[in-house]
Design a protein around this motif. Sequence first.
Motif, PDB file in Angstrom:
ATOM      1  N   THR A   1       0.888  -0.896   0.087  1.00 43.86           N
ATOM      2  CA  THR A   1       0.074   0.237  -0.084  1.00 43.86           C
ATOM      3  C   THR A   1       0.890   1.198   0.103  1.00 43.86           C
ATOM      4  N   THR A   2       1.909   1.429   0.996  1.00 44.39           N
ATOM      5  CA  THR A   2       2.788   2.296   0.862  1.00 44.39           C
ATOM      6  C   THR A   2       3.478   2.741  -0.214  1.00 44.39           C
ATOM      7  N   ASP A   3       4.109   1.348  -0.782  1.00 45.68           N
ATOM      8  CA  ASP A   3       4.749   1.525  -2.195  1.00 45.68           C
ATOM      9  C   ASP A   3       3.997   2.117  -3.333  1.00 45.68           C
ATOM     10  N   PHE A   4       2.690   1.694  -3.488  1.00 47.23           N
ATOM     11  CA  PHE A   4       1.761   2.115  -4.473  1.00 47.23           C
ATOM     12  C   PHE A   4       1.362   3.588  -4.402  1.00 47.23           C
ATOM     13  N   ALA A   5       1.158   3.970  -3.019  1.00 47.83           N
ATOM     14  CA  ALA A   5       0.914   5.416  -2.620  1.00 47.83           C
ATOM     15  C   ALA A   5       2.322   6.385  -3.128  1.00 47.83           C
ATOM     16  N   THR A   6       3.398   5.655  -2.820  1.00 46.55           N
ATOM     17  CA  THR A   6       4.681   6.334  -3.173  1.00 46.55           C
ATOM     18  C   THR A   6       4.655   6.595  -4.713  1.00 46.55           C
ATOM     19  N   TRP A   7       4.612   5.717  -5.498  1.00 43.70           N
ATOM     20  CA  TRP A   7       4.418   5.690  -6.975  1.00 43.70           C
ATOM     21  C   TRP A   7       3.389   6.772  -7.391  1.00 43.70           C
ATOM     22  N   ARG A   8       2.205   6.518  -6.895  1.00 43.48           N
ATOM     23  CA  ARG A   8       1.210   7.831  -7.256  1.00 43.48           C
ATOM     24  C   ARG A   8       1.518   8.933  -6.948  1.00 43.48           C
ATOM     25  N   ALA A   9       2.397   9.282  -5.899  1.00 43.94           N
ATOM     26  CA  ALA A   9       2.652  10.595  -5.395  1.00 43.94           C
ATOM     27  C   ALA A   9       3.692  11.284  -6.308  1.00 43.94           C
ATOM     28  N   GLU A  10       4.717  10.299  -6.572  1.00 47.92           N
ATOM     29  CA  GLU A  10       5.616  10.548  -7.659  1.00 47.92           C
ATOM     30  C   GLU A  10       5.040  10.885  -8.788  1.00 47.92           C
ATOM     31  N   VAL A  11       4.086  10.386  -9.389  1.00 54.67           N
ATOM     32  CA  VAL A  11       3.590  10.654 -10.675  1.00 54.67           C
ATOM     33  C   VAL A  11       2.838  11.980 -10.608  1.00 54.67           C
ATOM     34  N   GLU A  12       2.227  12.411  -9.589  1.00 52.72           N
ATOM     35  CA  GLU A  12       1.529  13.666  -9.514  1.00 52.72           C
ATOM     36  C   GLU A  12       2.747  14.672  -9.330  1.00 52.72           C
ATOM     37  N   ALA A  13       3.592  14.512  -8.610  1.00 51.50           N
ATOM     38  CA  ALA A  13       4.739  15.404  -8.519  1.00 51.50           C
ATOM     39  C   ALA A  13       5.382  15.638  -9.722  1.00 51.50           C
ATOM     40  N   SER A  14       5.631  14.572 -10.659  1.00 51.21           N
ATOM     41  CA  SER A  14       6.103  14.596 -12.059  1.00 51.21           C
ATOM     42  C   SER A  14       5.094  15.578 -12.940  1.00 51.21           C
ATOM     43  N   ARG A  15       3.809  15.445 -12.826  1.00 46.06           N
ATOM     44  CA  ARG A  15       2.962  16.263 -13.456  1.00 46.06           C
ATOM     45  C   ARG A  15       2.761  17.705 -13.122  1.00 46.06           C
ATOM     46  N   ARG A  16       3.045  17.820 -11.846  1.00 46.17           N
ATOM     47  CA  ARG A  16       3.138  19.284 -11.448  1.00 46.17           C
ATOM     48  C   ARG A  16       4.603  19.769 -11.816  1.00 46.17           C
ATOM     49  N   ALA A  17       5.587  19.101 -11.797  1.00 47.41           N
ATOM     50  CA  ALA A  17       6.812  19.530 -12.649  1.00 47.41           C
ATOM     51  C   ALA A  17       6.904  20.145 -14.004  1.00 47.41           C
ATOM     52  N   ALA A  18       6.261  19.186 -14.554  1.00 48.78           N
ATOM     53  CA  ALA A  18       6.153  19.479 -16.129  1.00 48.78           C
ATOM     54  C   ALA A  18       4.806  20.425 -16.558  1.00 48.78           C
ATOM     55  N   ALA A  19       4.115  20.697 -15.665  1.00 42.50           N
ATOM     56  CA  ALA A  19       2.854  21.530 -15.933  1.00 42.50           C
ATOM     57  C   ALA A  19       3.157  22.909 -16.490  1.00 42.50           C
ATOM     58  N   GLY A  20       2.775  23.172 -17.840  1.00 40.85           N
ATOM     59  CA  GLY A  20       2.958  24.325 -18.371  1.00 40.85           C
ATOM     60  C   GLY A  20       4.029  24.667 -18.823  1.00 40.85           C
ATOM     61  N   LEU A  21       5.216  24.037 -18.846  1.00 44.30           N
ATOM     62  CA  LEU A  21       6.274  24.265 -19.205  1.00 44.30           C
ATOM     63  C   LEU A  21       6.461  24.059 -20.720  1.00 44.30           C
ATOM     64  N   PRO A  22       7.133  24.607 -21.406  1.00 43.25           N
ATOM     65  CA  PRO A  22       7.481  24.358 -22.872  1.00 43.25           C
ATOM     66  C   PRO A  22       8.299  23.218 -23.036  1.00 43.25           C
ATOM     67  N   LEU A  23       7.982  22.310 -24.201  1.00 46.61           N
ATOM     68  CA  LEU A  23       8.967  21.266 -24.180  1.00 46.61           C
ATOM     69  C   LEU A  23      10.517  21.368 -24.618  1.00 46.61           C
ATOM     70  N   ASP A  24      10.636  22.657 -24.962  1.00 50.34           N
ATOM     71  CA  ASP A  24      12.126  23.036 -25.005  1.00 50.34           C
ATOM     72  C   ASP A  24      12.727  23.454 -23.746  1.00 50.34           C
ATOM     73  N   THR A  25      12.189  23.388 -22.512  1.00 48.04           N
ATOM     74  CA  THR A  25      12.689  23.781 -21.456  1.00 48.04           C
ATOM     75  C   THR A  25      13.800  22.926 -20.835  1.00 48.04           C
ATOM     76  N   VAL A  26      15.020  23.309 -20.780  1.00 48.57           N
ATOM     77  CA  VAL A  26      16.169  22.476 -20.339  1.00 48.57           C
ATOM     78  C   VAL A  26      16.147  22.219 -18.902  1.00 48.57           C
ATOM     79  N   GLY A  27      16.406  20.777 -18.625  1.00 49.23           N
ATOM     80  CA  GLY A  27      16.463  20.633 -17.258  1.00 49.23           C
ATOM     81  C   GLY A  27      17.532  21.376 -16.359  1.00 49.23           C
ATOM     82  N   LYS A  28      17.386  21.539 -14.988  1.00 49.55           N
ATOM     83  CA  LYS A  28      18.338  22.245 -14.558  1.00 49.55           C
ATOM     84  C   LYS A  28      19.530  21.557 -13.958  1.00 49.55           C
ATOM     85  N   ARG A  29      19.529  20.064 -14.111  1.00 47.92           N
ATOM     86  CA  ARG A  29      20.516  19.399 -14.015  1.00 47.92           C
ATOM     87  C   ARG A  29      20.830  18.403 -15.298  1.00 47.92           C
TER      88      ARG A  29
END
Length: 171
Positions: free
Chosen positions: A103-131
């Motif tokens: 249960t915890t591991d699935f919650a962690t995966w789902r949380a990371e998916v949501e964090a990924s969506r937030r990280a990419a939201a609204g950014l142009p595809l040509d955005t260069v990663g900071k690392r």
Amino acid sequence: MTELDPRVDPPMAVDETATLTAFLDYHRSTLALKCAGLTDDQLRLRSVPPSGLSLLGLVRHMAEVERYWFQGVLLGEEIATGHYWTQAEPDADFDGVDTADVTTDFATWRAEVEASRRAAAGLPLDTVGKRPRRGREVTLRWILAHMVEEYARHNGHADLLRELVDGSTGE
């Protein structure tokens, strides 16, 4: 989309960002579908030795992958260790499933998916990663394409693992 298959087919006539994110979400949903309805023990079941692959291991691995590419590379956050892996145990996402809390591991995966969506939201595809990755700049376009490829490859593994568990086959 049906009651048994909640996935939504990616649209066929939209811009590049919508296409990449729709395919990524489709593959995320495919992994969840491959794991649906199984017991904790079934999710931990390993494939044929010497492989240590399991459905739970794939979920744990994809949580790490989501975090690395979107939080680490795109946003530039420092990631010293993972949710599961350490320098001493780099494959703990796959190897540490025997006593893992499903249960915890699935919650962690789902949380990371949501964090990924937030990280990419609204950014142009040509955005260069900071690392950089291996000394090279990486764009959001590349990250999204890579994530589709990463999920697609592991969903192939998930197909075989699910068939091993209960004989289910399908998309």
